[in-house]
Design an enzyme around this catalytic site. Structure first.
Site, PDB file in Angstrom:
ATOM      1  N   GLU A 143       0.822  -1.148  -0.042  1.00  0.00           N
ATOM      2  CA  GLU A 143       0.022  -0.017   0.039  1.00  0.00           C
ATOM      3  C   GLU A 143       0.898   1.392  -0.010  1.00  0.00           C
ATOM      4  O   GLU A 143       0.978   2.198   1.013  1.00  0.00           O
ATOM      5  CB  GLU A 143      -0.968  -0.239   1.152  1.00  0.00           C
ATOM      6  CG  GLU A 143      -2.106  -1.076   1.280  1.00  0.00           C
ATOM      7  CD  GLU A 143      -2.917  -0.817   1.997  1.00  0.00           C
ATOM      8  OE1 GLU A 143      -2.798  -0.242   3.262  1.00  0.00           O
ATOM      9  OE2 GLU A 143      -4.243  -1.249   1.867  1.00  0.00           O
ATOM     10  N   GLU A 298      -6.524  -7.746  -0.700  1.00  0.00           N
ATOM     11  CA  GLU A 298      -6.922  -7.838   0.691  1.00  0.00           C
ATOM     12  C   GLU A 298      -8.546  -7.419   0.938  1.00  0.00           C
ATOM     13  O   GLU A 298      -8.872  -6.352   0.225  1.00  0.00           O
ATOM     14  CB  GLU A 298      -6.165  -6.786   1.653  1.00  0.00           C
ATOM     15  CG  GLU A 298      -4.671  -6.983   1.701  1.00  0.00           C
ATOM     16  CD  GLU A 298      -4.097  -5.947   2.546  1.00  0.00           C
ATOM     17  OE1 GLU A 298      -4.673  -5.185   3.137  1.00  0.00           O
ATOM     18  OE2 GLU A 298      -2.516  -5.886   2.465  1.00  0.00           O
TER      19      GLU A 298
HETATM   20  C1  GAL Z   1      -4.258  -2.594   4.842  1.00  0.00           C
HETATM   21  C2  GAL Z   1      -2.853  -3.137   4.882  1.00  0.00           C
HETATM   22  C3  GAL Z   1      -2.758  -4.515   5.846  1.00  0.00           C
HETATM   23  C4  GAL Z   1      -3.740  -4.362   7.196  1.00  0.00           C
HETATM   24  C5  GAL Z   1      -5.069  -3.755   6.627  1.00  0.00           C
HETATM   25  C6  GAL Z   1      -5.874  -3.847   7.911  1.00  0.00           C
HETATM   26  O1  GAL Z   1      -4.531  -1.354   4.572  1.00  0.00           O
HETATM   27  O2  GAL Z   1      -2.384  -3.451   3.882  1.00  0.00           O
HETATM   28  O3  GAL Z   1      -1.564  -4.544   6.190  1.00  0.00           O
HETATM   29  O4  GAL Z   1      -3.186  -3.571   7.896  1.00  0.00           O
HETATM   30  O5  GAL Z   1      -5.078  -2.811   5.956  1.00  0.00           O
HETATM   31  O6  GAL Z   1      -7.350  -3.404   7.354  1.00  0.00           O
END
Ligand code: GAL
Length: 626
Positions: A143, A298
């Site tokens: 990110e 994710e």
């Molecule tokens: C994303 C990040 C992850 C985790 C997740 C939590 O932004 O890439 O590592 O922190 O959020 O929602």
């Protein structure tokens, strides 16, 4: 095969847990994990000392169990030894405060020591794992989005500005530094937009955002090229979404082998699924400008962290959201993370395997979703859209500068409702940059496109199909300089209107248009210059106009009004949904030869029979609730 899995962080657990992890992954149908995203301290416990034995064992274990690896360069979280050895590589915020390690993303992407350390760890990983049979793809960093205002950043920013403007005079002109005595007499006088006394210069702010995007892309490309030197596996990075993200997805897409997005809707119910659809359409559109393929890297398997706390996820929602992504073209969907952490900053973040373990509602659903994805007949082809919504990060960034005529003006708040109205109508759409070749679309929608370059203006004005433009569009050029002679500057002639005055309205005030729809927030005094009014304000002045195939919406419509307007515009252009509406809770998306029908509602829905559709005896299909 669709990718299915999560971030896997075995470094948080003793080794005996790993075999249980892998056994449960198999049960869930996991076929890919992102590994090592935050493992830098474990991989390189002190400068130049590497520990790969544990990662070797994890990679082997995963491979033995048929699980592929999306191997990360761990550069989003430099270890404490690094920041103590190189304090100049820590980020400095706009108030001049140097942050320290203790969280993640404590780096300055322009700091030479950080770059060297990143190159080193990427080279080590590439050399060691390029030929490992588990390696499926590379996940560079995590990110991208850390802002820095330090002296290294200042040097890099000036270099970027020199490349853009060549001469200092050109910069002074582009930034309108004649206003408030800001004229620069030497390059060294130019700084990142650190905290200042009152309103900052909007062109300075925007160039800094453009610079950050390019600077981070440079960091990505360096890592990518190192990895490519050893390996043919595709290289990606996961895009975050939000007003704070200084990444222009359109320029990045060309450099990635696969677009990956993180998708964390922060609204419940319909709002959440509209956000999912928007994220997916945007990702697919980025992919279409570059590598063609995209995936969800994710999402949350249960409660999602939002600015207002944790948002609960009702049963079945993760399945419906995942299928909505697949329907819109995703090559798979992953989660953050596999096993819920027992400690650390995100100990309350959801996971595929929650704290309760496999005997849990979430894990059962995760397993069922894995089966569903495995059993889906192979989905080929893409969604076919006849409508494009213009998406322009630069307009978003420019509209974040303070000093606009109303605090209610917000780019995402202009675009998202237009996309959501199409979603309600079941009309597929792509997103497109303002300079894209748009000739394949029947309708192009332009909400809130505050900033337009001459090239973009010519492209949109020359577009031969139906064009609808919303208020606060076409006003400034790429230097954030107003296009004079009447609003909406760049689009006046095409739209056949001329606006000489804006009239921002106070919050909470609404009024009825001649169509019976409600408007609020924004009004303009529109003079017809060829166009006709199709909706008027109570005083009879134009609110929505039409000039042949060009529409101008000079006020903010309520969601039902916007949906009605768009229904009329797309119908007049000959665009219709794949099946007649099945109500607001049923999402229908065509991808290649497959029709995805997702019932988000709490009632069963009967699908109408249609020619060519195979339906069971009885003549109709019933889609159960949820
Ligand atoms: C994303 C990040 C992850 C985790 C997740 C939590 O932004 O890439 O590592 O922190 O959020 O929602």
């Amino acid at each position: 095969m669709l990718y299915y899995g999560a971030d896997y962080n075995p470094e948080q657990w003793p080794e005996p847990v790993w075999s249980e992890d892998v056994a449960l992954m198999r049960r869930a149908g996991v076929n890919l994990v992102s590994l090592g995203v935050f493992a830098w301290a474990r991989l390189e416990p002190s400068e130049g000392e590497y520990r790969f034995d544990w990662l070797d064992r994890v990679m082997d274990l995963l491979h033995d169990n048929g699980i592929g690896v999306n191997l990360a360069t761990p550069t989003a979280s430099p270890p404490p030894w690094f920041s103590l050895a190189h304090p100049d590589a820590l980020p400095v915020n706009r108030d001049g405060v140097r942050l320290v390690h203790g969280s993640r993303d404590t780096y300055c992407v322009s700091a030479p020591a950080y770059r060297t350390a990143c190159d080193r760890i990427a080279t080590q990983l590439a050399r060691r794992y390029a030929d490992h049979p588990a390696l499926a793809m590379w996940h560079v960093h995590n990110e991208y989005g850390t802002w820095c205002y330090c002296d290294h950043t200042a040097v890099a920013f000036r270099d970027w500005l020199r490349r853009r403007y060549r001469e200092l005079d050109a910069l002074n002109d582009a930034w309108t530094t004649s206003f408030w005595s800001q004229g620069y007499g030497a390059w060294e006088q130019v700084l990142p937009p650190r905290a200042t006394q009152y309103l900052p210069n909007p062109a300075h702010l925007l160039d800094y955002r453009r610079f950050l995007s390019d600077e981070m892309l440079g960091h990505f490309v360096r890592a990518r090229d190192i990895l490519r030197g050893f390996s043919r596996a595709p290289v990606t990075t996961n895009f975050a979404f939000g007003g704070w993200v200084p990444v222009n997805g359109w320029s990045w897409a060309k450099e990635l082998d696969l677009i990956a997005i993180d998708c964390y809707p922060d609204a419940a119910g319909r709002g959440g699924r509209q956000q999912v659809a928007f994220a997916a359409d945007l990702a697919r559109s980025y992919a279409s400008q570059g590598p063609d393929k995209w995936m969800v890297m994710e999402q949350a398997a249960d409660m999602t962290m939002t600015a207002d706390g944790h948002l609960a996820r009702p049963a079945g929602e993760l399945t419906r959201h995942t299928l909505a992504h697949v329907a819109r073209g995703a090559s798979g969907a992953m989660f953050f993370q596999w096993r819920a952490s027992a400690g650390g900053a995100e100990l309350w973040h959801a996971a595929m395997l929650p704290h309760a373990g496999p005997r849990s509602r979430v894990f059962r659903e995760v397993c069922a979703l894995g089966r569903t994805l495995r059993e889906l007949p192979e989905v080929r082809g893409e969604t076919h859209s006849e409508v494009a919504v213009i998406w322009d990060p630069e307009s978003w960034w420019a509209m974040q500068a303070p000093g606009l005529p109303s605090p209610s003006l917000d780019y995402l708040d202009a675009v998202a409702p237009v996309h959501a109205a199409l979603y309600r109508l079941g009309i597929a759409c792509d997103c497109a940059p303002p300079t894209a070749d748009l000739t394949g679309y029947r309708v192009v929608l332009v909400p809130g496109l505050y900033l337009v370059s001459d090239e973009a203006a010519a492209n949109l004005n020359g577009y031969p199909g139906t064009l609808a433009v919303w208020y606060f569009s076409g006003l400034v050029d790429e230097r954030v300089r107003v296009r004079p002679g009447g609003y909406p500057g760049a689009f006046r002639e095409r739209l056949g209107v001329r606006v000489d005055q804006f009239a921002p309205q106070p919050p909470g005030v609404g009024w009825e248009l001649s169509t019976g729809d409600t408007a609020s927030t924004w009004r303009e005094s529109v003079t017809l210059d060829g166009a006709v009014a199709v909706a008027t304000h109570p005083d009879g002045t134009p609110a929505i106009t039409r000039y042949g195939d060009s529409w101008y919406v000079s006020t903010r419509l309520s969601d039902p009004g916007l949906t009605r307007l768009l229904a009329g515009i797309v119908a007049a252009a000959g665009v219709s949904p794949p099946v007649p509406s099945l109500g607001g809770d049923v999402e229908v998306v065509r991808r290649g030869g497959s029709l995805f029908v997702i019932n988000h509602g709490d009632h069963p829905v009967e699908l109408p029979s249609a020619p060519g559709r195979t339906v069971p005896a009885g003549g109709f299909l019933t889609l159960p609730a949820y």
